[in-house]
Scaffold this motif. Sequence first.
Motif, short mmCIF file in Angstrom:
data_model
loop_
_atom_site.label_atom_id
_atom_site.label_comp_id
_atom_site.label_asym_id
_atom_site.label_seq_id
_atom_site.Cartn_x
_atom_site.Cartn_y
_atom_site.Cartn_z
N ILE A 88 0.84 -1.20 0.00
CA ILE A 88 0.00 0.00 0.00
C ILE A 88 0.88 1.25 0.00
O ILE A 88 0.60 2.21 -0.73
CB ILE A 88 -0.97 -0.01 1.19
CG1 ILE A 88 -1.95 -1.18 1.06
CG2 ILE A 88 -1.72 1.32 1.29
CD1 ILE A 88 -2.74 -1.48 2.32
N ALA A 89 1.95 1.24 0.77
CA ALA A 89 2.87 2.39 0.81
C ALA A 89 3.47 2.66 -0.56
O ALA A 89 3.59 3.82 -0.98
CB ALA A 89 3.96 2.16 1.86
N ARG A 90 3.82 1.61 -1.29
CA ARG A 90 4.37 1.78 -2.64
C ARG A 90 3.31 2.34 -3.58
O ARG A 90 3.61 3.20 -4.42
CB ARG A 90 4.90 0.45 -3.17
CG ARG A 90 6.16 -0.01 -2.42
CD ARG A 90 6.72 -1.28 -2.97
NE ARG A 90 7.23 -1.05 -4.33
CZ ARG A 90 7.27 -1.98 -5.26
NH1 ARG A 90 6.87 -3.21 -5.01
NH2 ARG A 90 7.75 -1.71 -6.46
N VAL A 91 2.09 1.89 -3.45
CA VAL A 91 0.99 2.41 -4.26
C VAL A 91 0.78 3.89 -3.94
O VAL A 91 0.66 4.72 -4.85
CB VAL A 91 -0.30 1.59 -4.02
CG1 VAL A 91 -1.53 2.31 -4.58
CG2 VAL A 91 -0.16 0.20 -4.62
N LEU A 92 0.78 4.23 -2.66
CA LEU A 92 0.58 5.63 -2.27
C LEU A 92 1.73 6.52 -2.74
O LEU A 92 1.51 7.67 -3.10
CB LEU A 92 0.42 5.73 -0.76
CG LEU A 92 -0.84 5.08 -0.18
CD1 LEU A 92 -0.85 5.20 1.33
CD2 LEU A 92 -2.10 5.64 -0.80
N SER A 93 2.92 5.95 -2.76
CA SER A 93 4.07 6.72 -3.23
C SER A 93 3.91 7.12 -4.69
O SER A 93 4.28 8.23 -5.09
CB SER A 93 5.35 5.89 -3.04
OG SER A 93 6.45 6.55 -3.59
N PHE A 94 3.33 6.23 -5.50
CA PHE A 94 3.17 6.52 -6.92
C PHE A 94 1.86 7.25 -7.23
O PHE A 94 1.84 8.24 -7.95
CB PHE A 94 3.24 5.23 -7.75
CG PHE A 94 3.16 5.50 -9.23
CD1 PHE A 94 4.28 5.93 -9.94
CD2 PHE A 94 1.97 5.37 -9.92
CE1 PHE A 94 4.21 6.21 -11.30
CE2 PHE A 94 1.88 5.65 -11.28
CZ PHE A 94 3.00 6.06 -11.97
N TYR A 95 0.75 6.74 -6.70
CA TYR A 95 -0.57 7.25 -7.06
C TYR A 95 -1.12 8.30 -6.08
O TYR A 95 -2.07 9.01 -6.40
CB TYR A 95 -1.60 6.11 -7.11
CG TYR A 95 -1.33 5.06 -8.15
CD1 TYR A 95 -1.72 5.22 -9.47
CD2 TYR A 95 -0.72 3.85 -7.80
CE1 TYR A 95 -1.51 4.23 -10.42
CE2 TYR A 95 -0.50 2.86 -8.74
CZ TYR A 95 -0.89 3.05 -10.04
OH TYR A 95 -0.68 2.07 -10.98
N GLY A 96 -0.56 8.37 -4.89
CA GLY A 96 -1.14 9.17 -3.81
C GLY A 96 -1.26 10.65 -4.06
O GLY A 96 -2.16 11.30 -3.52
N ASP A 97 -0.39 11.22 -4.87
CA ASP A 97 -0.45 12.66 -5.15
C ASP A 97 -1.37 13.01 -6.32
O ASP A 97 -1.59 14.18 -6.60
CB ASP A 97 0.95 13.21 -5.44
CG ASP A 97 1.83 13.19 -4.20
OD1 ASP A 97 1.30 13.24 -3.08
OD2 ASP A 97 3.07 13.12 -4.37
N LYS A 98 -1.88 12.01 -6.99
CA LYS A 98 -2.77 12.24 -8.13
C LYS A 98 -4.17 12.57 -7.63
O LYS A 98 -4.59 12.10 -6.58
CB LYS A 98 -2.83 11.01 -9.03
CG LYS A 98 -1.49 10.41 -9.42
CD LYS A 98 -0.67 11.31 -10.28
CE LYS A 98 0.51 10.59 -10.89
NZ LYS A 98 1.78 10.79 -10.26
N ASP A 99 -4.91 13.37 -8.41
CA ASP A 99 -6.27 13.67 -7.97
C ASP A 99 -7.23 12.57 -8.42
O ASP A 99 -6.89 11.71 -9.23
CB ASP A 99 -6.72 15.05 -8.42
CG ASP A 99 -6.88 15.21 -9.93
OD1 ASP A 99 -7.32 14.25 -10.60
OD2 ASP A 99 -6.58 16.30 -10.44
#
Length: 141
Positions: A88-99
């Motif tokens: 989940i942390a890796r997903v958030l690192s990539f996708y987390g800043d996207k709207d």
Amino acid sequence: MADVFDTATYILEQRGPMTTMKLQKLIYYSQAWSTVWDDDVIFPESIEAWRNGPVVRELWQDMKGQFRVDAVSRGSSANLTDTQKETIARVLSFYGDKDAQWLSDLTHMEDPWKKAYAEGQNTEIFPAWLVEYYSSIAPAK
């Protein structure tokens, strides 16, 4: 086994309040990449292909009527394994800043949502479809 509420709780703990649409998409990508990187799902609930992208109905029902959320009604991040939290942390690192709209648009370009939606709105996106598609584009872990 962890459930979608545990996953949502962890995401909100890590990223703070967000729109319900964005949370649904981050849940989706967490599940998708877990099927590839960890050879398993994080949660047992089904993901469906809705008009605005992938949605877990049980989570949608919990958040119904809310535009932004900072918590879900139940769930504990303690139910997630360290491996699940890392994914989940890796997903958030990539996708987390996207709207939310960017994430929704991205899901609409990818085969799992397109395949399910072509069969009819609210059709399940099966984990096997996630593995098939995302393993073909998987970055090295």
